[in-house]
Design an enzyme around this catalytic site. Structure first.
Site, short mmCIF file in Angstrom:
data_model
loop_
_atom_site.label_atom_id
_atom_site.label_comp_id
_atom_site.label_asym_id
_atom_site.label_seq_id
_atom_site.Cartn_x
_atom_site.Cartn_y
_atom_site.Cartn_z
CE LYS A 190 -3.11 3.21 1.02
NZ LYS A 190 -2.20 4.37 1.20
N GLY A 242 6.70 5.19 8.33
CA GLY A 242 5.82 6.35 8.39
C GLY A 242 5.87 7.01 9.75
CB SER A 243 3.69 9.56 11.24
OG SER A 243 2.42 8.95 11.36
CB THR A 244 5.66 8.09 16.02
OG1 THR A 244 7.06 8.07 15.69
CG2 THR A 244 5.47 7.40 17.36
N GLY A 247 2.06 4.53 13.31
CA GLY A 247 2.68 3.30 13.80
C GLY A 247 1.95 2.74 15.01
CD GLU A 264 12.47 4.67 8.76
OE1 GLU A 264 12.11 5.74 9.30
OE2 GLU A 264 12.69 4.54 7.55
CB CYS A 298 12.18 9.24 9.17
SG CYS A 298 10.60 8.88 8.39
CD GLU A 399 9.28 12.93 11.80
OE1 GLU A 399 10.23 12.41 11.17
OE2 GLU A 399 8.27 12.30 12.13
#
Length: 497
Positions: A190, A242-244, A247, A264, A298, A399
């Site tokens: 995706k 991707g973003s935390t 995640g 990651e 990142c 971030e």
């Protein structure tokens, strides 16, 4: 400023909406819906793309399962290796097209996207080697009679759901694909809705390389498609970049069948410049550690810690360097920095520019989006350097994912290690010094997955990459990456005496 170029004709973008790639062929979304992908340099529509949903994810996962349990399971390691080598050749031959798609879709300068050719081929060839060199081991058992044999087998984990961000469409897709092919897994990818084009083209090249139907599937769509993939009971592993925040959602979604996860996630990396550093190298290196890819990396070194004796000179030189970066048309070979990826990302980055100023920071370079001239219709933010920054400011803790650096002075090694670690993230870090003692002390002291010394953002297929803390877990690249895609089976045999 020169006007934005008219994009060249790309055959892949002709002939209507771009379709999903499932079970070896392009197919429309079951709903018939499409979404638009936008050229961030112009704000204009690039293509209509099939909007996959949970139903399409289910079809793709079932295709991947059939392939995993069917023909693909009978391919020998050497067969998989040969397919990967064919794919590497095809990608290199078609890389100009892939790079152009990324430049149009992401806004990254063509001078940067074309550099990915070498890494793409190197990744596939490196993992092709791992396909034939990964093995179990024999073990001398302490709890069986001497007439016994104990050994382990490495078996592919199964169907992988790969979910990628938009900041490196073709590079990320290949990185996710390599261990899948090398291990004998299958995948449903995706890609991010902001940059879906090159992953779809990659799927076509996989078929051309002779990879069986159903091994590689690509379902484009919005967040609901990614969520459906993360929670699908037929998926054995999720590999996410991707973003935390997203995640965390994937961790919760994976609980249904206890999927294996590798993640990651975000970062707020410390880049430490000592007073004895080579000033010319450190200025350029620390600047591009933030401004490369418009800051949309990142592991970007966005917290720039500079030892106090050189702080004033260093930040002035970084500001001058930032102002010299050529921001403009991504299709122009001379452009060094393009736009951010979307109107949404532009709004996010610009909100942090205002937050920084409101909390007392001062922009020594940049500080506001470009609103005049040829770039006004695109999503352009100039390289920005904030000074007068405190560790507790939001621009130093959160971030931003844009071309925004925060410069902070420090005095001692112990101090900068402690301040560098005062973050929920731990993805990357850098040290600029001629003193090996300081280099090793900081490298050992920082709680982060990678530390670069007198360089930054160097990636190698053989070197593992990943994060500590809220930057995720698991590793990509190297043998550690391959192990994420295997189950280890123990076999204990008592032999007749």
């Amino acid at each position: 400023m020169q006007p934005i170029s008219t994009p060249p004709l790309v055959p892949f973008l002709s002939n209507g909406p771009k379709l999903l790639f499932i079970d070896g062929k392009p197919v429309p979304a079951r709903s018939g819906k499409t979404f638009q992908t936008i050229n961030p340099a112009t704000g204009k529509v690039l293509a209509e793309v099939a909007q996959g949903s949970a139903e399409d994810i289910d079809i793709a996962v079932k295709a991947a399962r059939r392939a995993f349990e069917g023909p693909w399971s009978r391919w020998r390691p050497a067969d998989r290796q040969q397919a990967m080598l064919r794919l590497a050749d095809l990608i290199e031959r078609n890389y100009d097209e892939l790079a152009l798609l990324d430049t149009l879709d992401l806004g990254a300068p063509i001078s940067r996207t074309t550099l990915g050719r070498k890494r793409a081929g190197a990744l596939l060839r490196y993992y092709g080697g791992l396909a034939t060199s990964t093995h179990g081991e024999t073990i001398d058992s302490s709890f069986m009679p001497h007439e016994s044999l104990t050994y382990t087998l490495k078996e592919p984990v199964g169907v992988v759901g790969a979910i990628n961000p938009w900041n490196g469409p073709i590079g990320m897709a290949i990185w996710k694909l390599c261990p899948v092919l090398a291990s004998g897994c299958t995948v449903v990818l995706k890609p991010a809705e902001q940059a879906p084009l090159s992953p779809l083209r990659l799927a076509q090249l996989c078929a051309e390389a002779g990879i069986p139907d159903g091994v590689v599937n690509v379902v484009t769509g919005l967040g609901d498609a990614g969520a459906a993939l993360a929670e699908h009971p037929g998926v054995d592993k999720v590999a996410f970049t991707g973003s935390t925040d997203v995640g965390r959602k994937i961790v919760r979604a994976s609980a249904g069948n206890l999927k294996r996860l590798s993640m990651e996630l975000g970062g707020k990396s410390a880049n430490v410049v000592f007073a004895d550093a080579n000033m010319d190298s450190a200025v350029a290196g620390a600047a591009m550690a933030v401004y490369m890819n418009s800051g949309q990396i990142c592991s970007a070194g966005t917290r720039m810690f500079v030892q106090r004796p050189i702080y004033d000179e260093f930040v002035e030189r970084v500001a001058a360097f930032a102002k010299s970066i050529r921001v403009g048309d991504p299709l122009d070979e001379a452009t060094q920095m393009g736009p951010v990826v979307s109107a949404e990302q532009l709004e996010r980055v610009c909100s942090y520019l205002e937050i920084g100023k409101a909390q007392g920071a001062r922009a020594l370079a940049g500080g506001a989006r470009l609103t005049e001239g040829a770039l006004a219709k695109g999503y352009f933010v100039p390289p920005t350097l904030f000074v007068d920054v405190r560790d507790d400011m939001r621009i130093a803790r959160e971030e931003i994912f844009g071309p925004v650096a925060a410069a902070l002075p420090f005095d001692t090694v112990e101090e900068v290690i402690a301040r560098g670690n005062d973050s929920e993230y731990g993805l990357g870090g850098g040290v600029w010094t001629r003193d090996l003692n300081n280099a090793h002390r900081v490298a050992k002291g920082l709680r982060t997955g990678t530390v670069w010394v007198n360089c930054y953002q160097v990636l190698d297929p053989a070197v593992p990459f990943g994060g500590y803390k809220m930057s995720g877990f698991g590793r990509e690249s190297g043998n550690e990456h391959m192990q994420e895609y295997f189950e280890t089976k123990a076999v204990m045999v008592k032999l007749d005496s």
